[in-house]
Design an enzyme around this catalytic site. Structure first.
Site, PDB file in Angstrom:
ATOM      1  N   HIS A  17       0.847  -1.203   0.000  1.00 36.58           N
ATOM      2  CA  HIS A  17       0.000   0.000   0.000  1.00 36.58           C
ATOM      3  C   HIS A  17       0.883   1.253   0.000  1.00 36.58           C
ATOM      4  CE1 HIS A  17      -3.093  -2.605   2.338  1.00 36.58           C
ATOM      5  NE2 HIS A  17      -3.673  -2.334   1.182  1.00 36.58           N
ATOM      6  N   LYS A  41     -16.600  -7.515   8.804  1.00 40.73           N
ATOM      7  CA  LYS A  41     -17.157  -7.082  10.090  1.00 40.73           C
ATOM      8  C   LYS A  41     -16.178  -7.271  11.241  1.00 40.73           C
ATOM      9  CE  LYS A  41     -22.025  -7.686   8.977  1.00 40.73           C
ATOM     10  NZ  LYS A  41     -21.982  -8.512   7.759  1.00 40.73           N
ATOM     11  N   ARG A  90      -2.476  -6.199  -8.403  1.00 42.23           N
ATOM     12  CA  ARG A  90      -1.453  -7.201  -8.129  1.00 42.23           C
ATOM     13  C   ARG A  90      -1.553  -8.274  -9.215  1.00 42.23           C
ATOM     14  NH1 ARG A  90      -3.345  -7.563  -2.054  1.00 42.23           N
ATOM     15  NH2 ARG A  90      -5.195  -6.990  -3.218  1.00 42.23           N
ATOM     16  N   SER A 128      -2.785  -7.457   3.151  1.00 43.97           N
ATOM     17  CA  SER A 128      -2.979  -7.322   4.605  1.00 43.97           C
ATOM     18  C   SER A 128      -3.217  -8.700   5.224  1.00 43.97           C
ATOM     19  CB  SER A 128      -4.172  -6.418   4.904  1.00 43.97           C
ATOM     20  OG  SER A 128      -3.958  -5.131   4.391  1.00 43.97           O
TER      21      SER A 128
END
Ligand code: ADP
Length: 163
Positions: A17, A41, A90, A128
């Site tokens: 990022h 969530k 990517r 991530s």
């Protein structure tokens, strides 16, 4: 002045990022990194934590701002006067989802253009999720996450599972 928004979950921000933010900041006059509330969530980090982390690691870029939003990207960009949304590509796997989003955003806001930047070779397979997986196993994160936030990521895990 061209304002670009770069949106994502950044849970947590990775060196991939950050590489994209750095490159976008050279191309556009102003880059707003906007952390979006989303379908996930159960993020590892709260929105407040992510905003703080992204601010910390981007403070050396004077034309980069950090924000958060629960709006649609197309609406958010309009509100901010941004004509560009930056996304990273990517492997081929990103392509279909990203094209779909670009077309939807264009439909919702015809003034908005999506700019795709290819991931740098070094970070082509970095996400991530991969950082979280590595942290779970106590791996060295220095090649994957900004050094300022590595301690915070490690602190969420005890080496065996999520705290
Ligand atoms: P989202 O849930 O919106 O995909 P992410 O935080 O995973 O949020 O990603 C935000 C944007 O950053 C996406 O455009 C994604 O393709 C891009 N991105 C993620 N990881 C990398 C990387 N290693 N290199 C380049 N771009 C990346």
């Amino acid at each position: 002045m061209t304002t670009a928004v770069y949106t994502g979950s950044f849970d947590p921000i990775t060196l991939g990022h950050l590489n994209l933010i750095k490159r976008a900041s050279k191309v556009f006059d102003r880059v707003i990194v906007c952390i979006m509330y989303n379908k996930d969530k159960h993020p590892l980090f709260t929105m407040e934590e992510r905003v703080r982390q992204v601010r910390t690691v981007t403070q050396r870029f004077p034309n980069v701002e950090v924000d958060s939003s629960d709006m649609l990207v197309a609406e958010y960009a309009r509100m901010k006067g941004a004509g560009v949304v930056v996304r990273g590509l990517r492997a081929v796997s990103d392509y279909e989802k990203e094209c779909q989003m670009a077309l939807i955003n264009k439909r919702l806001n015809p003034e908005l253009e999506t700019f795709f930047l290819p991931a740098s070779e070094k970070y082509m397979y970095l996400s991530s999720s991969a950082v979280k997986e590595l942290a779970l196993f106590g791996a060295d994160l220095s090649a994957f996450a900004p050094r300022e936030i590595i301690g915070e990521i490690e602190a969420k895990f005890d080496g065996k599972g999520r705290k």
